[in-house]
Scaffold this active site. Structure first.
Site, PDB file in Angstrom:
ATOM      1  CB  THR A  38      -5.905   5.914  -6.076  1.00  0.00           C
ATOM      2  OG1 THR A  38      -5.202   5.755  -7.312  1.00  0.00           O
ATOM      3  CG2 THR A  38      -4.933   5.623  -4.935  1.00  0.00           C
ATOM      4  CG  ASP A  49      -2.049   2.501   5.703  1.00  0.00           C
ATOM      5  OD1 ASP A  49      -2.719   3.527   5.520  1.00  0.00           O
ATOM      6  OD2 ASP A  49      -2.534   1.372   5.902  1.00  0.00           O
ATOM      7  CE  LYS A  93      -3.403   4.465  -0.743  1.00  0.00           C
ATOM      8  NZ  LYS A  93      -4.531   3.747  -1.277  1.00  0.00           N
ATOM      9  CG  ASN A 138      -1.161   4.461   2.956  1.00  0.00           C
ATOM     10  OD1 ASN A 138      -2.091   5.019   3.555  1.00  0.00           O
ATOM     11  ND2 ASN A 138      -1.320   3.482   2.115  1.00  0.00           N
ATOM     12  CG  ASP A 154      -2.230   0.718   0.929  1.00  0.00           C
ATOM     13  OD1 ASP A 154      -3.023   0.921   1.843  1.00  0.00           O
ATOM     14  OD2 ASP A 154      -2.413   1.121  -0.235  1.00  0.00           O
TER      15      ASP A 154
HETATM   16  N1  ATP Z   1       1.273   9.172  13.689  1.00  0.00           N
HETATM   17  C1  ATP Z   1       0.699  10.267  13.204  1.00  0.00           C
HETATM   18  N2  ATP Z   1       1.297  11.470  13.347  1.00  0.00           N
HETATM   19  C2  ATP Z   1       0.726  12.577  12.833  1.00  0.00           C
HETATM   20  N3  ATP Z   1      -0.457  12.601  12.169  1.00  0.00           N
HETATM   21  C3  ATP Z   1      -1.102  11.420  12.014  1.00  0.00           C
HETATM   22  C4  ATP Z   1      -0.557  10.203  12.515  1.00  0.00           C
HETATM   23  N4  ATP Z   1      -1.415   9.189  12.197  1.00  0.00           N
HETATM   24  C5  ATP Z   1      -2.436   9.756  11.546  1.00  0.00           C
HETATM   25  N5  ATP Z   1      -2.272  11.079  11.419  1.00  0.00           N
HETATM   26  C6  ATP Z   1      -3.201  11.991  10.763  1.00  0.00           C
HETATM   27  O1  ATP Z   1      -4.527  11.461  10.887  1.00  0.00           O
HETATM   28  C7  ATP Z   1      -5.053  11.162   9.577  1.00  0.00           C
HETATM   29  C8  ATP Z   1      -5.857   9.876   9.622  1.00  0.00           C
HETATM   30  O2  ATP Z   1      -5.021   8.832  10.049  1.00  0.00           O
HETATM   31  P1  ATP Z   1      -4.948   7.462   9.219  1.00  0.00           P
HETATM   32  O3  ATP Z   1      -4.719   7.790   7.781  1.00  0.00           O
HETATM   33  O4  ATP Z   1      -4.004   6.545   9.877  1.00  0.00           O
HETATM   34  O5  ATP Z   1      -6.419   6.927   9.398  1.00  0.00           O
HETATM   35  P2  ATP Z   1      -7.073   5.917   8.408  1.00  0.00           P
HETATM   36  O6  ATP Z   1      -7.120   6.582   7.071  1.00  0.00           O
HETATM   37  O7  ATP Z   1      -8.318   5.436   9.028  1.00  0.00           O
HETATM   38  O8  ATP Z   1      -6.053   4.747   8.379  1.00  0.00           O
HETATM   39  P3  ATP Z   1      -5.578   4.063   7.043  1.00  0.00           P
HETATM   40  O9  ATP Z   1      -4.639   5.113   6.435  1.00  0.00           O
HETATM   41  O10 ATP Z   1      -4.930   2.818   7.496  1.00  0.00           O
HETATM   42  O11 ATP Z   1      -6.828   3.863   6.201  1.00  0.00           O
HETATM   43  C9  ATP Z   1      -3.842  11.053   8.682  1.00  0.00           C
HETATM   44  O12 ATP Z   1      -4.193  11.372   7.361  1.00  0.00           O
HETATM   45  C10 ATP Z   1      -2.896  12.082   9.285  1.00  0.00           C
HETATM   46  O13 ATP Z   1      -3.237  13.397   8.850  1.00  0.00           O
HETATM   47 MG    MG Z   2      -5.508   7.250   5.996  1.00  0.00          MG
END
Ligand code: ATP
Ligand code: MG
Ligand code: 9QK
Length: 272
Positions: free
Chosen positions: A172, A155, A139, A142, A137
């Site tokens: 995507t 991710d 991209k 992530n 994954d």
């Molecule tokens: N460790 C971190 N440090 C800073 N910002 C973070 C972190 N983890 C997540 N974020 C912020 O929170 C948002 C959402 O988190 P994340 O993308 O992990 O959720 P998700 O989309 O549900 O998970 P996945 O990407 O596995 O689908 C991220 O786009 C980022 O902006």
């Molecule tokens: Mg996400």
């Protein structure tokens, strides 16, 4: 396993700060662990939504994988806990946020910046493949950026869950290699393809097989319909590297350790 991993965390162990972002299953907050004053990102996932999407066992597996990975370019998972309604993941805080926002802002990266990112991702993937973990994954959304500007693969989509949620339902296709688009079995070389797509997008600001319709993107991927625009101007060394990664036959893709010896990487990537 360190003492920090073994202990039973609860929400009372943390002061919660500003929201950092919204994910599919809940929010992510800035937080400080009270005893150590250690700043973390606390990812809150709602059990009800995890159950609805049938991803809870896959989340457990991904948490299991992520908590054992230790690499400067892989976001750390320090631990997790859960209460009646939610699951909480204690993550390393990436102070400079999301790479894709940075890419949107700059439109595209310099060759030095792109090569530095690609080299650090290649080292992280070599580490993962050494532990038989395929990312699948890779991209921009992530990837997060640490306080010193270093890239962090962030991710949990190390396994099927992202495949189910990310590819068949939404999101995507741009990063899918032919063998995944044609859903034949695939191996660690899928990450080499995705890294090649990412390298192209770092340099041109758009992924190589982008098209209006999914069906067109599918076709361009399986035909490896790779074209380099005349603008922005990109070195032939960079195009050579990308062309050696975006190869249909996964066994013919440039291996990651060879990527680190490629002239474009040697000439442009900051020493790690
Ligand atoms: N460790 C971190 N440090 C800073 N910002 C973070 C972190 N983890 C997540 N974020 C912020 O929170 C948002 C959402 O988190 P994340 O993308 O992990 O959720 P998700 O989309 O549900 O998970 P996945 O990407 O596995 O689908 C991220 O786009 C980022 O902006
Ligand atoms: Mg996400
Ligand atoms: O109520 C539970 O025992 C529970 C635990 C976990 C869980 C346990 C460890 C790691 C992890 F990531 C998730 N996830 C869930 C998802 C939905 C509903 C219930 C649960």
């Amino acid at each position: 396993v360190s003492a920090a991993e073994k202990r039973r965390w609860t929400l009372n162990d943390f002061d919660i700060g500003k929201p950092l972002g919204r994910g599919k299953f809940g929010h992510v907050y800035l937080a400080r662990e009270k005893m150590s004053n250690h700043i973390v990102a606390l990812k809150v996932l709602f059990k009800s939504q995890l159950q609805q999407s049938q991803v809870e066992h896959q989340l457990r597996r991904e948490v299991e994988i992520q908590s054992h990975l230790r690499h400067p370019n892989i976001l750390r998972l320090y631990g997790y806990f859960y209460d009646q309604k939610r699951v909480y993941l204690i993550l390393e805080y990436a102070a400079k946020g999301e790479l894709y926002k940075e890419l949107q802002k700059c439109k595209y990266f310099s060759e030095r910046r792109a090569a530095t990112y690609v080299a650090s991702l290649a080292r992280a993937l070599i580490y993962c493949h050494g532990k038989h973990v395929i990312h699948r994954d890779i991209k921009p959304e992530n990837l997060l950026i640490g306080a010193q500007g270093e890239l962090k693969i962030a991710d949990f989509g190390w396994s099927v869950h992202t495949f189910n949620r990310r590819r068949t339902m939404c999101g995507t296709l741009d990063y899918l290699p032919p063998e995944m688009v044609e859903s034949v079995e695939h191996d660690a070389n899928v990450d080499i393809w995705s890294l090649g797509v990412l390298c192209y997008e770092f340099l041109y600001g758009v992924p190589p097989f982008e098209a209006k319709e999914h069906s067109d993107t599918y076709r361009r991927i399986v035909q490896v319909d790779l074209k380099f625009p005349s603008k922005p101007i990109v070195s032939s060394a960079a195009k050579d590297l990308i062309s050696q990664m975006l190869v249909k036959d996964s066994s013919q893709r440039l291996p990651l350790h060879k990527l680190l010896e490629h002239p474009w990487i040697i000439q442009n990537a900051e020493p790690s």
